[in-house]
Write an enzyme that holds these catalytic residues in place. Structure first.
Site, PDB file in Angstrom:
ATOM      1  N   ASP A  67      45.016  27.592  32.915  1.00  0.00           N
ATOM      2  CA  ASP A  67      44.043  27.067  34.094  1.00  0.00           C
ATOM      3  C   ASP A  67      42.630  26.412  33.437  1.00  0.00           C
ATOM      4  O   ASP A  67      42.455  26.315  32.087  1.00  0.00           O
ATOM      5  CB  ASP A  67      43.129  28.291  34.739  1.00  0.00           C
ATOM      6  N   ASN A 136      39.659  41.865  39.135  1.00  0.00           N
ATOM      7  CA  ASN A 136      39.886  42.139  40.611  1.00  0.00           C
ATOM      8  C   ASN A 136      41.785  42.074  40.342  1.00  0.00           C
ATOM      9  O   ASN A 136      42.142  41.475  41.592  1.00  0.00           O
ATOM     10  CB  ASN A 136      39.598  41.061  41.297  1.00  0.00           C
ATOM     11  N   HIS A 138      43.386  39.671  38.883  1.00  0.00           N
ATOM     12  CA  HIS A 138      44.072  38.208  38.900  1.00  0.00           C
ATOM     13  C   HIS A 138      44.546  37.735  37.608  1.00  0.00           C
ATOM     14  O   HIS A 138      44.471  38.393  36.633  1.00  0.00           O
ATOM     15  CB  HIS A 138      42.837  37.200  39.402  1.00  0.00           C
ATOM     16  N   GLU A 143      43.724  34.278  42.313  1.00  0.00           N
ATOM     17  CA  GLU A 143      42.916  35.315  42.736  1.00  0.00           C
ATOM     18  C   GLU A 143      43.464  36.158  43.857  1.00  0.00           C
ATOM     19  O   GLU A 143      44.392  35.965  44.454  1.00  0.00           O
ATOM     20  CB  GLU A 143      41.354  34.972  43.499  1.00  0.00           C
TER      21      GLU A 143
HETATM   22  P1  PGA Z   1      38.572  38.210  30.156  1.00  0.00           P
HETATM   23  O1  PGA Z   1      38.978  37.652  31.282  1.00  0.00           O
HETATM   24  O2  PGA Z   1      39.408  38.378  28.950  1.00  0.00           O
HETATM   25  O3  PGA Z   1      37.345  37.455  29.737  1.00  0.00           O
HETATM   26  O4  PGA Z   1      38.373  39.757  30.619  1.00  0.00           O
HETATM   27  C1  PGA Z   1      40.485  38.043  31.482  1.00  0.00           C
HETATM   28  C2  PGA Z   1      40.696  37.175  33.142  1.00  0.00           C
HETATM   29  O5  PGA Z   1      39.785  37.002  33.870  1.00  0.00           O
HETATM   30  O6  PGA Z   1      41.821  36.863  33.195  1.00  0.00           O
END
Ligand code: PGA
Length: 264
Positions: A67, A136, A138, A143
């Site tokens: 992304d 959450n 995702h 999301e």
């Molecule tokens: P993080 O993010 O590794 O910074 O916890 C993971 C994500 O949002 O997929």
């Protein structure tokens, strides 16, 4: 889904790096799907060390990142292209033209999503897809409520994700609310999925992902339907699982079997 529970984040990074190293030994021109965020940084550091120490080579590799923020050009310090250069690409022997990140500043972002899908297809699909998980649930920027068969597209970020990522932006910097992300259907076509999660803040998302139900409320839960997913977590991220001892037992049994078969 294979669930591997390890002591801490360093062990998670090493176990993940081993998977990438084995894949490279088997196929030097592998196609890797890569992720940003805090979690994969230790794995990237491990790969860089192996490149420097053991000449692990990425010269034949093609990569596709999950992304990018819509509206950020590649040279913006908070863009995911910039992140990948800093944390991996600038330190290994990968060919710059073989690294792809969705284009945050494309003139025609909707067309750019379709082009990204075509690029992945033309490269022969993704051999190993690395993922983190949001609090959450995702994956990528898919999301909660994302279509479980979605393709690369523009997605609106939730308030929770914007807040979680605010730490990367300065007080005066504008933080994008939109992204381009590989779809869940795109991720599901990867031959192998490796999802890393560390820390207690991920425990509820990990539980929802592993124990279900499969639901768009927890996009990662769709990986229960993926034929080859490895979830690698530390003890803290495994903290919400109903029966972590069972997964540890399975892993010991697997290792014993591989040893008996002379495969490790
Ligand atoms: P993080 O993010 O590794 O910074 O916890 C993971 C994500 O949002 O997929």
């Amino acid at each position: 889904m294979k669930v591997v529970i390890l002591e801490d984040a360093n062990e998670v990074a090493r176990y993940g790096a081993d998977i990438f190293e084995r894949q490279l030994a088997h196929k030097a021109d592998s196609v890797f799907g890569l992720a940003t965020g805090s979690t994969p940084v230790a794995l990237y550091r491990e790969l860089i060390e192996r490149h420097q120490r053991e000449s692990l080579s990425f010269a034949g590799v093609t990569t596709f990142n999950l992304d990018e923020y819509l509206g950020l050009p590649p040279e913006h310090p908070q863009s995911y292209r910039y992140f990948m250069q800093q944390h991996l690409f600038d330190h290994i022997d990968i060919r710059p033209e073989s690294t792809f990140v969705p284009s945050g500043d494309a003139d025609h972002p909707i067309e750019a999503c379709d082009e990204y899908e075509a690029r992945i297809r033309n490269a022969g699909g993704i051999d190993v897809q690395l993922l983190g998980i949001g609090r959450n649930g995702h994956i990528g920027f898919n999301e909660p409520t994302s279509c479980l068969t979605s393709r690369t597209r523009i997605k609106t970020l939730t308030r929770e994700t914007i807040d979680d990522n605010a730490r990367f932006f300065g007080p005066d910097e504008e933080q994008p609310h939109l992204s381009i992300t590989m779809g869940i259907g795109t991720i599901m076509e990867s031959r192998l999925v490796v999802l890393l999660a560390t820390g207690a803040s991920k425990a509820q998302a990990v539980k929802a992902m592993v124990e279900g139900p499969v639901s768009a409320w927890c996009p990662a839960s769709i990986l229960q339907m993926h034929p080859s997913t490895v979830l690698i977590v530390d003890e803290a991220a495994a903290g919400g699982l109903s029966n972590p001892e069972f997964f540890k037992h399975i892993e010991r049994e697997n290792q014993a079997l591989l040893t008996r078969l002379g495969m490790v």
